[in-house]
Design a protein around this motif. Structure first.
Motif, short mmCIF file in Angstrom:
data_model
loop_
_atom_site.label_atom_id
_atom_site.label_comp_id
_atom_site.label_asym_id
_atom_site.label_seq_id
_atom_site.Cartn_x
_atom_site.Cartn_y
_atom_site.Cartn_z
N LYS A 186 0.84 -1.18 0.00
CA LYS A 186 0.00 0.00 0.00
C LYS A 186 0.88 1.23 0.00
N LYS A 187 0.66 2.10 -1.00
CA LYS A 187 1.44 3.33 -1.17
C LYS A 187 2.93 3.02 -1.26
N GLY A 188 3.26 1.91 -1.94
CA GLY A 188 4.65 1.57 -2.15
C GLY A 188 5.35 0.94 -0.97
N LYS A 189 4.63 0.73 0.13
CA LYS A 189 5.24 0.18 1.34
C LYS A 189 4.88 -1.30 1.46
N VAL A 190 5.91 -2.14 1.60
CA VAL A 190 5.69 -3.58 1.72
C VAL A 190 5.19 -3.91 3.11
N GLN A 191 4.11 -4.68 3.18
CA GLN A 191 3.56 -5.12 4.45
C GLN A 191 3.60 -6.63 4.51
N TYR A 192 3.67 -7.15 5.72
CA TYR A 192 3.81 -8.58 5.90
C TYR A 192 2.58 -9.13 6.62
N ARG A 193 2.20 -10.33 6.21
CA ARG A 193 1.02 -10.99 6.75
C ARG A 193 1.41 -11.77 8.01
N PRO A 194 0.75 -11.49 9.12
CA PRO A 194 1.08 -12.28 10.33
C PRO A 194 0.60 -13.72 10.17
N GLU A 195 1.48 -14.64 10.49
CA GLU A 195 1.14 -16.05 10.37
C GLU A 195 1.43 -16.75 11.69
N PRO A 196 0.58 -17.66 12.11
CA PRO A 196 0.86 -18.40 13.34
C PRO A 196 2.07 -19.30 13.18
N ASP A 197 2.78 -19.49 14.26
CA ASP A 197 3.91 -20.41 14.24
C ASP A 197 3.38 -21.84 14.16
N GLY A 198 4.23 -22.73 13.72
CA GLY A 198 3.84 -24.14 13.65
C GLY A 198 4.25 -24.77 12.35
N ASP A 199 4.05 -26.06 12.26
CA ASP A 199 4.47 -26.81 11.09
C ASP A 199 3.75 -26.37 9.82
N GLU A 200 2.47 -26.06 9.91
CA GLU A 200 1.72 -25.68 8.72
C GLU A 200 2.21 -24.35 8.16
N ALA A 201 2.54 -23.39 9.06
CA ALA A 201 3.05 -22.11 8.59
C ALA A 201 4.40 -22.29 7.91
N ILE A 202 5.25 -23.14 8.46
CA ILE A 202 6.55 -23.40 7.84
C ILE A 202 6.36 -24.07 6.48
N ARG A 203 5.42 -25.03 6.42
CA ARG A 203 5.18 -25.72 5.14
C ARG A 203 4.72 -24.75 4.08
N ARG A 204 3.82 -23.82 4.43
CA ARG A 204 3.31 -22.86 3.44
C ARG A 204 4.43 -21.96 2.92
N ARG A 205 5.28 -21.48 3.81
CA ARG A 205 6.36 -20.60 3.36
C ARG A 205 7.35 -21.35 2.49
N ARG A 206 7.65 -22.60 2.83
CA ARG A 206 8.58 -23.37 2.01
C ARG A 206 7.96 -23.72 0.66
N ALA A 207 6.66 -23.99 0.66
CA ALA A 207 5.99 -24.28 -0.62
C ALA A 207 6.01 -23.05 -1.53
N THR A 208 5.80 -21.86 -0.95
CA THR A 208 5.90 -20.62 -1.72
C THR A 208 7.31 -20.42 -2.25
N ALA A 209 8.31 -20.69 -1.39
CA ALA A 209 9.70 -20.56 -1.83
C ALA A 209 10.00 -21.51 -2.99
N ASN A 210 9.45 -22.70 -2.94
CA ASN A 210 9.66 -23.65 -4.05
C ASN A 210 9.07 -23.14 -5.35
N ARG A 211 7.88 -22.51 -5.28
CA ARG A 211 7.26 -21.98 -6.49
C ARG A 211 8.10 -20.85 -7.09
N VAL A 212 8.63 -19.98 -6.23
CA VAL A 212 9.48 -18.89 -6.73
C VAL A 212 10.78 -19.46 -7.30
#
Length: 451
Positions: A186-212
């Motif tokens: 928003k207005k050129g400023k990067v914002q981050y989505r709060p995510e709960p800790d845990g295995d599912e959050a780690i899996r989602r971030r790693r899956a996104t990293a794999n896609r990139v």
């Protein structure tokens, strides 16, 4: 200046045939210590390729025990073309070169001031060329642009492709996987989505990293195919994605939830959501539908442009055909099948003017969120989850996986088996229900289920 290299006989196919197949090229010095012509042929290749190597000076590589800088020779390499080896194609002077043609091309490129621009191609330039190439094929580049701008260009954009190392890319991949998910800036400023800790959050971030990572490899491989780098060791077998992170939990609605969800949708959005539940089509596919795409005689919907750029026909149930018949009744063929009230440009504009507009990218997010809240769906469902709902119930009702795959637009059953195969009736489930132990335990009459 760089040291001398061992002279290799490269003049004829028979001479090159006696050389060892390996990753490291065999070299001849065109200008001692500065310019070398090489022949590279990996094990199993029928023919090798000509490469040009140029010395660019010494660069720092850490410090020794006395605190002095260590200097190592640095080279830039560029592919010239394929070699006219005995098992390959004859030379044509363009893609396939004999020794003299390769030597002449190398000397011409050394003399050309434009050569330095080609050899110094950066990741940013490689990405721009890849996007231009995908556009020329008529393919969508929105995902590459958005993910590349967010995850690839900031850390890697100014690095030279030929100087990338596997260690650099592994560090980039690990850093991206450990970072929180980004929201729309928003207005050129990067914002981050709060995510709960845990295995599912780690899996989602790693899956996104794999896609990139897959996108980055496609960009760099295109640069390699176009001859801007001579090898892809840095992003080849040495750089592996995170394993075991693609097993996402598929969220789908039960029949009761689907009914409650539709009743909670705004009227102009309800027909679009109902179409998704009746067809399993993607949001972008439904947004492009015209009235003429519904064939009441065959009870099918024609998807003329899909994610894979392959047309297909979606077959409808009697209930689905009745919905589309009612929705398209009395409307002209080229009219958009699904539209909504146009958003006013000014806050005080009259929204009752009857002007309609097509559903655009991401415009489904707000009505989906409102419908989830009204229907009290936890966890909430996404629009893509409506596609999962159609597929899940079709598989559970015994529709063959190949039929489900064809209706969804997949070229084979691999994706359907991966996401929905466990829902399909199988001999394993039948055998367990028939032969697994039954303990005859009666439910406690005093225990009631809380609603």
């Amino acid at each position: 200046m760089a040291g001398t290299v061992k002279y290799a006989r490269l003049e004829s196919p028979s001479a090159r045939e006696r050389l060892k197949r390996r990753r490291q090229p065999h070299w001849q010095a065109l200008e001692e210590g500065k310019v070398h012509l090489g022949w590279q042929c990996w094990k199993g290749d029928l023919a090798g390729r000509w490469v040009l190597r140029r010395y660019i000076g010494k660069h720092k590589s850490g410090q020794d025990e006395n605190g002095r800088d260590k200097l190592v020779a640095k080279y830039r390499m560029l592919t010239l073309g394929l070699a006219d080896d005995a098992n390959g194609a004859p030379s044509d002077g363009v893609k396939v070169l004999n020794y003299e043609q390769a030597k002449d091309k190398a000397l011409a490129m050394v003399a050309s001031p434009k050569d330095s621009k080609i050899q110094r191609i950066t990741v940013r330039q490689a990405m721009d060329r890849y996007i231009e190439f995908k556009r020329s094929e008529g393919k969508s580049v929105a995902d590459v642009q958005s993910r590349g701008t967010a995850h690839i260009l900031p850390p890697l954009g100014d690095l030279t492709v030929s100087e990338l190392t596997a260690e650099t890319l592994r560090r980039w991949l690990a850093t991206m996987a450990a970072s929180p998910a980004q929201m729309r800036p928003k207005k050129g400023k990067v914002q981050y989505r709060p995510e709960p800790d845990g295995d599912e959050a780690i899996r989602r971030r790693r899956a996104t990293a794999n896609r990139v990572l897959t996108m980055l490899k496609a960009i760099l491989n295109h640069a390699y195919d176009e001859g801007h780098v001579t090898h892809r060791d840095a992003w080849g077998r040495k750089l592996k994605p995170f394993p075991g992170v693609d097993a996402a939990r598929i969220r789908y609605l039960s029949i009761a939830e689907a009914q409650r969800f539709l009743h909670s949708c705004d009227p102009e959005f309800r027909s679009l959501a109902r179409a998704a539940l009746e067809t399993g089509a993607r949001y972008s596919e439904l947004a492009r539908l015209e009235v003429v795409d519904f064939n009441p005689d065959s009870s099918t919907i024609a998807i003329r442009k899909s994610k894979t750029h392959k047309a297909r026909h979606i077959h409808l149930t009697e209930e689905g055909a009745a919905f589309f018949t009612a929705h398209c009744a009395g409307r002209s063929g080229p009219e958009l099948m699904f539209d909504h009230a146009a958003q006013p440009r000014q806050p005080q504009a009259d929204r009752s003017s009857g002007v309609s507009a097509p559903w655009k990218a991401a415009e489904q997010a707000r009505p989906m969120r409102q419908a989830n809240e009204r229907a009290k769906l936890h966890p909430p469902i996404s629009f893509h989850g409506l596609r999962h709902t159609w597929a899940s119930h079709a598989v559970m009702n015994g529709v063959p996986l190949i039929v489900v795959a064809q209706n969804l637009g997949h070229k084979d059953t691999r994706m359907v088996e991966k996401h929905y195969g466990h829902l399909a009736p199988s001999f394993i489930a039948d055998a367990i229900r028939a032969g697994a132990p039954k303990f005859g335990i009666e439910p406690d009459a005093k225990v009631t289920v809380l609603r």
